[in-house]
Scaffold this active site. Structure first.
Site, PDB file in Angstrom:
ATOM      1  N   LYS A  21     158.452   8.825  15.232  1.00  0.00           N
ATOM      2  CA  LYS A  21     157.509   7.752  15.560  1.00  0.00           C
ATOM      3  C   LYS A  21     157.393   7.597  17.079  1.00  0.00           C
ATOM      4  O   LYS A  21     156.300   7.368  17.615  1.00  0.00           O
ATOM      5  CB  LYS A  21     157.977   6.451  14.904  1.00  0.00           C
ATOM      6  CG  LYS A  21     157.880   6.521  13.373  1.00  0.00           C
ATOM      7  CD  LYS A  21     158.642   5.402  12.699  1.00  0.00           C
ATOM      8  CE  LYS A  21     158.528   5.455  11.181  1.00  0.00           C
ATOM      9  NZ  LYS A  21     159.479   4.583  10.491  1.00  0.00           N
ATOM     10  N   GLY A  53     154.419   1.159   9.561  1.00  0.00           N
ATOM     11  CA  GLY A  53     153.788   0.676   8.329  1.00  0.00           C
ATOM     12  C   GLY A  53     152.537  -0.155   8.547  1.00  0.00           C
ATOM     13  O   GLY A  53     151.518   0.338   9.038  1.00  0.00           O
ATOM     14  N   LYS A 107     154.325  10.895   9.370  1.00  0.00           N
ATOM     15  CA  LYS A 107     154.888  10.919  10.737  1.00  0.00           C
ATOM     16  C   LYS A 107     155.573  12.242  11.057  1.00  0.00           C
ATOM     17  O   LYS A 107     155.467  12.760  12.156  1.00  0.00           O
ATOM     18  CB  LYS A 107     155.865   9.760  10.922  1.00  0.00           C
ATOM     19  CG  LYS A 107     157.048   9.827   9.973  1.00  0.00           C
ATOM     20  CD  LYS A 107     157.597   8.511   9.542  1.00  0.00           C
ATOM     21  CE  LYS A 107     158.386   8.723   8.265  1.00  0.00           C
ATOM     22  NZ  LYS A 107     158.801   7.536   7.609  1.00  0.00           N
ATOM     23  N   GLU A 151     147.156   5.453  11.413  1.00  0.00           N
ATOM     24  CA  GLU A 151     147.753   4.130  11.658  1.00  0.00           C
ATOM     25  C   GLU A 151     149.026   3.922  10.836  1.00  0.00           C
ATOM     26  O   GLU A 151     149.985   3.295  11.290  1.00  0.00           O
ATOM     27  CB  GLU A 151     146.725   3.042  11.324  1.00  0.00           C
ATOM     28  CG  GLU A 151     147.171   1.638  11.631  1.00  0.00           C
ATOM     29  CD  GLU A 151     147.448   1.416  13.113  1.00  0.00           C
ATOM     30  OE1 GLU A 151     146.508   1.379  13.885  1.00  0.00           O
ATOM     31  OE2 GLU A 151     148.641   1.274  13.487  1.00  0.00           O
ATOM     32  N   GLU A 195     165.526   6.541   3.406  1.00  0.00           N
ATOM     33  CA  GLU A 195     164.785   7.734   2.974  1.00  0.00           C
ATOM     34  C   GLU A 195     165.658   8.508   1.986  1.00  0.00           C
ATOM     35  O   GLU A 195     166.883   8.328   1.947  1.00  0.00           O
ATOM     36  CB  GLU A 195     164.504   8.648   4.193  1.00  0.00           C
ATOM     37  CG  GLU A 195     163.707   8.011   5.308  1.00  0.00           C
ATOM     38  CD  GLU A 195     162.197   8.138   5.143  1.00  0.00           C
ATOM     39  OE1 GLU A 195     161.738   8.972   4.360  1.00  0.00           O
ATOM     40  OE2 GLU A 195     161.487   7.360   5.799  1.00  0.00           O
ATOM     41  N   ILE A 227     151.926  -2.531  10.606  1.00  0.00           N
ATOM     42  CA  ILE A 227     151.666  -3.078  11.950  1.00  0.00           C
ATOM     43  C   ILE A 227     150.575  -2.261  12.654  1.00  0.00           C
ATOM     44  O   ILE A 227     150.715  -1.043  12.786  1.00  0.00           O
ATOM     45  CB  ILE A 227     152.939  -3.050  12.831  1.00  0.00           C
ATOM     46  CG1 ILE A 227     154.088  -3.765  12.144  1.00  0.00           C
ATOM     47  CG2 ILE A 227     152.664  -3.622  14.208  1.00  0.00           C
ATOM     48  CD1 ILE A 227     155.416  -3.652  12.883  1.00  0.00           C
ATOM     49  N   ASP A 260     163.818   9.712  12.036  1.00  0.00           N
ATOM     50  CA  ASP A 260     162.579   9.015  11.676  1.00  0.00           C
ATOM     51  C   ASP A 260     162.026   8.263  12.896  1.00  0.00           C
ATOM     52  O   ASP A 260     160.843   8.349  13.220  1.00  0.00           O
ATOM     53  CB  ASP A 260     162.898   8.050  10.514  1.00  0.00           C
ATOM     54  CG  ASP A 260     161.742   7.159  10.145  1.00  0.00           C
ATOM     55  OD1 ASP A 260     160.889   7.592   9.369  1.00  0.00           O
ATOM     56  OD2 ASP A 260     161.688   6.011  10.643  1.00  0.00           O
ATOM     57  N   VAL A 318     131.547  -1.621   4.337  1.00  0.00           N
ATOM     58  CA  VAL A 318     131.282  -0.297   4.917  1.00  0.00           C
ATOM     59  C   VAL A 318     129.780   0.001   4.983  1.00  0.00           C
ATOM     60  O   VAL A 318     129.302   0.668   5.900  1.00  0.00           O
ATOM     61  CB  VAL A 318     132.021   0.783   4.070  1.00  0.00           C
ATOM     62  CG1 VAL A 318     131.581   2.178   4.445  1.00  0.00           C
ATOM     63  CG2 VAL A 318     133.527   0.633   4.222  1.00  0.00           C
ATOM     64  N   VAL A 363     152.981   4.455  -1.924  1.00  0.00           N
ATOM     65  CA  VAL A 363     151.839   4.133  -1.063  1.00  0.00           C
ATOM     66  C   VAL A 363     150.530   4.529  -1.747  1.00  0.00           C
ATOM     67  O   VAL A 363     149.592   3.729  -1.853  1.00  0.00           O
ATOM     68  CB  VAL A 363     151.960   4.840   0.313  1.00  0.00           C
ATOM     69  CG1 VAL A 363     150.758   4.533   1.179  1.00  0.00           C
ATOM     70  CG2 VAL A 363     153.249   4.442   1.023  1.00  0.00           C
TER      71      VAL A 363
HETATM   72  N1  HSE Z   1     162.624   5.052   6.506  1.00  0.00           N
HETATM   73  C1  HSE Z   1     161.619   4.336   7.201  1.00  0.00           C
HETATM   74  C2  HSE Z   1     162.223   3.043   7.715  1.00  0.00           C
HETATM   75  C3  HSE Z   1     160.442   4.069   6.312  1.00  0.00           C
HETATM   76  O1  HSE Z   1     163.371   2.716   7.374  1.00  0.00           O
HETATM   77  O2  HSE Z   1     161.580   2.368   8.488  1.00  0.00           O
HETATM   78  C4  HSE Z   1     159.177   3.814   7.061  1.00  0.00           C
HETATM   79  O3  HSE Z   1     158.805   4.879   7.857  1.00  0.00           O
END
Ligand code: HSE
Length: 437
Positions: A206, A135, A106, A130, A191, A137, A202, A36, A17
């Site tokens: 979220k 990701g 997260k 965000e 991951e 979205i 995960d 900006v 990223v």
């Molecule tokens: N391991 C996460 C997924 C990556 O599979 O969505 C994005 O947070």
């Protein structure tokens, strides 16, 4: 016209990223400055090893292994290191020095969000995130801003791409969970610790972030009910398909009304569930993510797109960066979340849902009646029953697939426990919740 001084941007991390964020910042510098009203000057990139090969070769003079000087000299700090430490310490340093922070972390937000937001509030700094959920979205900003005047009733999301890929492969090709996991591993979807995906951790992180925004309530991660997909079998997927359903790992955040004896609250939960093929979330295939939001005035909304990927996640970070930079230029209060509602996070037992239960029973007179009485004793109404039978060594085993009407999870769990200890039942072969009807 660009009259404002250049804004100093520090980037912590140059993985998949971070390197894409650096690329966009350096290659789109002119265009970003015009949007900006100030130049966005990437002043340094914190890395562990300056020699590492990266997706984008960041100019060597920008790379540093010294966090402090970089963080303390920045207007805006972007954290894409992941994990709790040292990300937490760096973000606190940045906020305490008055810098705005953009993070994709997260796990950190779900575990230490309260501490970070308090630090930001103390000095009037902003924390943008965000990229932490789903990701590319846009879902955090819609919840923080666009829906801020509405009342969210329920969020149902596919927020983990790797498990969606695995379940989708099992559904579309009939491969086993193990085979589908191997494919996902080869594609780099999981991951580093795959249990974070497979066991729903995960998605739970979220869900905690989404619920806290949607319901203006702090949601500690340990209050999120969580079940992963490790027990999902090809047989369950095939049976769901035959009945017009698909199995998805869902993150659900829901407002639950008070009962005569129990208070109003919210439920935040992650589990695999059957959803009807007609539900918009059923069409979310492969590693894609989607978040389905039901709000009082807006009705149903669906946000769909890539939930992971270096470039895609960088898009969400760049959106936050432009917002943060514009606030520097134009001033203004920025985004402020509030936990004023302070609703209790309720246990799974308060949730009302439906179950699909498959049982192996011996094909004898009275067995069906015994089973039906277990459901009746717990006040759970049966909606559908299907039976198939097979002769195994002179004994006929019947398989019953029983669908229930809505009932509390407490009663449904009690039914399953009673079935498991009933002499009429050889085995409870599958128990899965049904959502989205
Ligand atoms: N391991 C996460 C997924 C990556 O599979 O969505 C994005 O947070």
């Amino acid at each position: 016209m660009i009259e404002y001084r250049p804004l100093r941007i520090a980037l912590l991390g140059a993985g998949s990223v971070g390197s894409q964020v650096a690329k966009i910042l350096l290659e789109n510098k002119k265009e970003l400055a015009l949007r900006v009203g100030a130049e966005l000057e990437l002043v340094g990139v914190l890395v562990r090893d300056k020699q590492s090969v990266r997706d984008y070769q960041i100019p060597t003079e920008l790379l540093t292994t010294s966090p402090e000087a970089l963080i303390l000299g920045a207007d805006i700090v972007i954290e894409v290191l992941g994990g709790i430490e040292p990300a937490r310490t760096y973000i606190l340093q940045a906020l305490n020095s008055g810098s705005d922070v953009i993070t994709a972390n997260k796990a950190l937000l779900a575990n230490n969000g309260e501490e970070l937001f308090e630090a930001a509030e103390q000095v009037g700094a902003q924390l943008y995130f965000e990229a932490a959920v789903a990701g590319a979205i846009p879902i955090i900003r819609p919840l923080r801003e666009s829906l801020a005047g509405d009342k969210v009733r329920r969020i149902m999301g596919i927020v983990n791409g790797s498990t969606n890929y695995i379940l989708d492969r099992m559904d579309s090709t009939g491969v086993s969970l193990k085979q589908a996991m191997e494919e996902a591993t080869k594609l780099g979807y999981l991951e580093a610790d795959p249990t974070l995906d497979i066991e729903g951790y995960d998605a739970a992180q979220k869900a905690a972030i989404l619920a806290s925004l949607a319901f203006h309530t702090e949601v500690p991660i340990d209050r999120v009910y969580r079940e992963g997909i490790s027990k999902i079998t090809s047989e369950q997927i095939a049976a769901a398909k035959r009945d017009g359903y698909v199995i998805k790992l869902l993150a659900i955040c829901e407002k639950i009304s008070a009962t005569e004896t129990e208070p109003e609250g919210i439920s935040v939960r992650v589990y695999p569930a059957m959803i009807p093929l007609e539900h918009p979330l059923a069409s979310v295939r492969g590693a894609f993510n989607a978040v389905f939001v039901e709000a009082e005035a807006a009705g149903s909304l669906m946000f769909y797109g890539s939930g992971a990927g270096g470039l895609q996640t960088a898009s969400a970070i760049m959106g936050d960066l432009v917002s943060a930079a514009k606030r520097h230029v134009a001033g203004g209060p920025g985004l402020a979340d509030s936990a004023h509602a302070d609703l209790p996070v309720l246990p799974i037992s308060r949730v009302t849902t439906r179950y699909q239960i498959t049982l192996a029973v011996s094909d004898q007179p009275g067995v069906l009646a015994q089973i039906a009485s277990i459901f009746a004793e717990h006040g759970v109404s049966i909606e559908t029953v299907e039976q198939s039978a097979k002769m195994i060594e002179a004994e006929t085993t019947a398989w019953l697939e029983i669908g229930t009407h809505l009932a509390t999870d407490l009663s449904l769990a009690a039914v399953v426990a009673a079935l498991q200890s009933s002499s009429a039942v050889e085995e409870v072969t599958s128990v899965i919740r049904v959502e989205g009807e």
